[in-house]
Design a protein around this motif. Structure first.
Motif, PDB file in Angstrom:
ATOM      1  N   PHE A   1       0.811  -1.215   0.000  1.00 47.09           N
ATOM      2  CA  PHE A   1       0.000   0.000   0.000  1.00 47.09           C
ATOM      3  C   PHE A   1       0.845   1.266   0.000  1.00 47.09           C
ATOM      4  O   PHE A   1       0.329   2.361   0.241  1.00 47.09           O
ATOM      5  CB  PHE A   1      -0.956  -0.022   1.194  1.00 47.09           C
TER       6      PHE A   1
ATOM      7  N   SER B   1      -7.198  -1.312  10.236  1.00 48.39           N
ATOM      8  CA  SER B   1      -8.321  -2.057   9.650  1.00 48.39           C
ATOM      9  C   SER B   1      -8.541  -3.406  10.334  1.00 48.39           C
ATOM     10  O   SER B   1      -9.282  -4.241   9.818  1.00 48.39           O
ATOM     11  CB  SER B   1      -8.101  -2.252   8.148  1.00 48.39           C
TER      12      SER B   1
ATOM     13  N   HIS C   1      -7.721  -6.431   7.936  1.00 50.98           N
ATOM     14  CA  HIS C   1      -8.028  -6.436   6.497  1.00 50.98           C
ATOM     15  C   HIS C   1      -6.816  -6.049   5.659  1.00 50.98           C
ATOM     16  O   HIS C   1      -6.393  -6.813   4.783  1.00 50.98           O
ATOM     17  CB  HIS C   1      -9.183  -5.494   6.192  1.00 50.98           C
ATOM     18  N   TYR C   2      -6.263  -4.874   5.894  1.00 51.17           N
ATOM     19  CA  TYR C   2      -5.055  -4.468   5.187  1.00 51.17           C
ATOM     20  C   TYR C   2      -3.800  -5.054   5.839  1.00 51.17           C
ATOM     21  O   TYR C   2      -2.803  -5.331   5.162  1.00 51.17           O
ATOM     22  CB  TYR C   2      -4.956  -2.942   5.118  1.00 51.17           C
TER      23      TYR C   2
ATOM     24  N   TYR D   1     -13.280  -1.077   2.595  1.00 52.87           N
ATOM     25  CA  TYR D   1     -13.473  -2.490   2.931  1.00 52.87           C
ATOM     26  C   TYR D   1     -14.698  -2.629   3.814  1.00 52.87           C
ATOM     27  O   TYR D   1     -15.199  -1.645   4.371  1.00 52.87           O
ATOM     28  CB  TYR D   1     -12.241  -3.086   3.621  1.00 52.87           C
TER      29      TYR D   1
END
Length: 306
Positions: A66, A128, A131-132, A222
């Motif tokens: 990212f 997150s 998630h990330y 997300y």
């Protein structure tokens, strides 16, 4: 009619504002002060600065997919191909991982500790809850295997959000380690948030979660529903040691028990008698180390001899 519309507008505005605040709490959860973490671990005898500085180690920056750097420390006192990666919990830093690092250093492993996105020295703007973070963990695993070699014996230890991140990585991206230790993970983020909404906000979660999820999709791209270790635990083939404190009232131990039951293949479960959330090691150190040794002897050592 106008009064009804006005009341409806006020109600909708209230729920929107509450959902916005709710997503702020998720994305920008207040972190512990780094000096507080350092002093807490020092005062408890879990972090010795002189001992840490004397270790053969190097600081590394690993590229996140990212666009920011994941700051890590690779500690290698042993001539071995055994490595452990430690994944810390939300609001913590890699200093909190040192106690687990030392546990494995004493057992002949080298170790890599790192800061999650938006924590410690790593980049990233939001949290997150896995998630990330699971993609960052994959980047860390990939870097270590390229740096040291793909034939390493690799374990991953995760605490709280770090444990959920680890399970999401192993179950959703790749079962890339030889063993895992999941200390007090949540089984499903939506269920965890519903529990905390009732516990802390005294609200009915079905009224807040749907609009909160929509806003989170817009703001951080997300869905809460996608952060669900229980939905992917069946994909993990390698051994998992599940750990939780019986008295944990932040993430309930029933979540770990559910994960344990859904995990196929080699697994162990340890429910610690003392301590609240993420305190299993701190309050039950002798038993914690005993269970880790039993797990390694049962599932890791036999694999090394074949």
């Amino acid at each position: 009619m106008k009064k009804t519309l006005r009341a409806l507008f006020i109600l909708l505005f209230f729920w929107f504002a509450l959902a916005l605040y709710f997503t702020n709490r998720i994305m920008y959860m207040k972190k512990k002060d780094e000096d507080f973490i350092l002093n807490r671990e020092k005062d408890a005898g879990r972090f010795n600065p002189k001992d840490f500085e004397s270790r053969p180690k190097r600081e590394v920056a690993i590229a996140s997919p990212f666009g920011y750097s994941i700051k890590a420390v690779l500690v290698e006192p042993h001539q071995t191909n055994r490595y452990i990666i430690i994944s810390h919990g939300v609001t913590e830093t890699k200093i909190n991982s040192v106690k687990y690092m030392n546990l494995f250093l004493e057992r002949g492993f080298n170790a890599l500790i790192y800061d999650h996105r938006r924590h410690g020295e790593s980049g990233g703007k939001t949290t997150s809850f896995g998630h990330y973070e699971k993609f960052d963990l994959k980047a860390v695993v990939d870097w270590l295997k390229i740096e040291i070699g793909h034939d390493i014996i690799l374990g991953i230890h995760g605490e709280s959000m770090g444990a959920a991140t680890m399970l999401l990585y192993a179950g959703l991206i790749e079962d890339g380690a030889d063993f895992y230790i999941a200390d007090c993970p949540f089984s499903d983020f939506q269920q965890q948030l519903a529990y905390l909404i009732k516990k802390d906000f005294k609200l009915y979660p079905r009224l807040l979660l749907p609009i909160g999820d929509v806003i989170l999709r817009i703001r951080d791209k997300y869905s809460i529903r996608n952060v669900s270790p229980i939905s992917v635990i069946g994909n993990i083939k390698h051994p998992v040691l599940f750990i939780h404190s019986r008295k944990d009232d932040f993430i309930l131990p029933t979540m770990t028990k559910e994960l344990f039951e859904q995990k196929n293949g080699p697994k162990m479960l340890y429910i610690a008698e003392n301590g609240l959330h993420a305190q299993s090691f701190n309050e039950n150190r002798v038993d914690y180390e005993r269970v880790v040794d039993e797990f390694l002897q049962k599932y890791v050592e036999p694999a090394l001899s074949t």
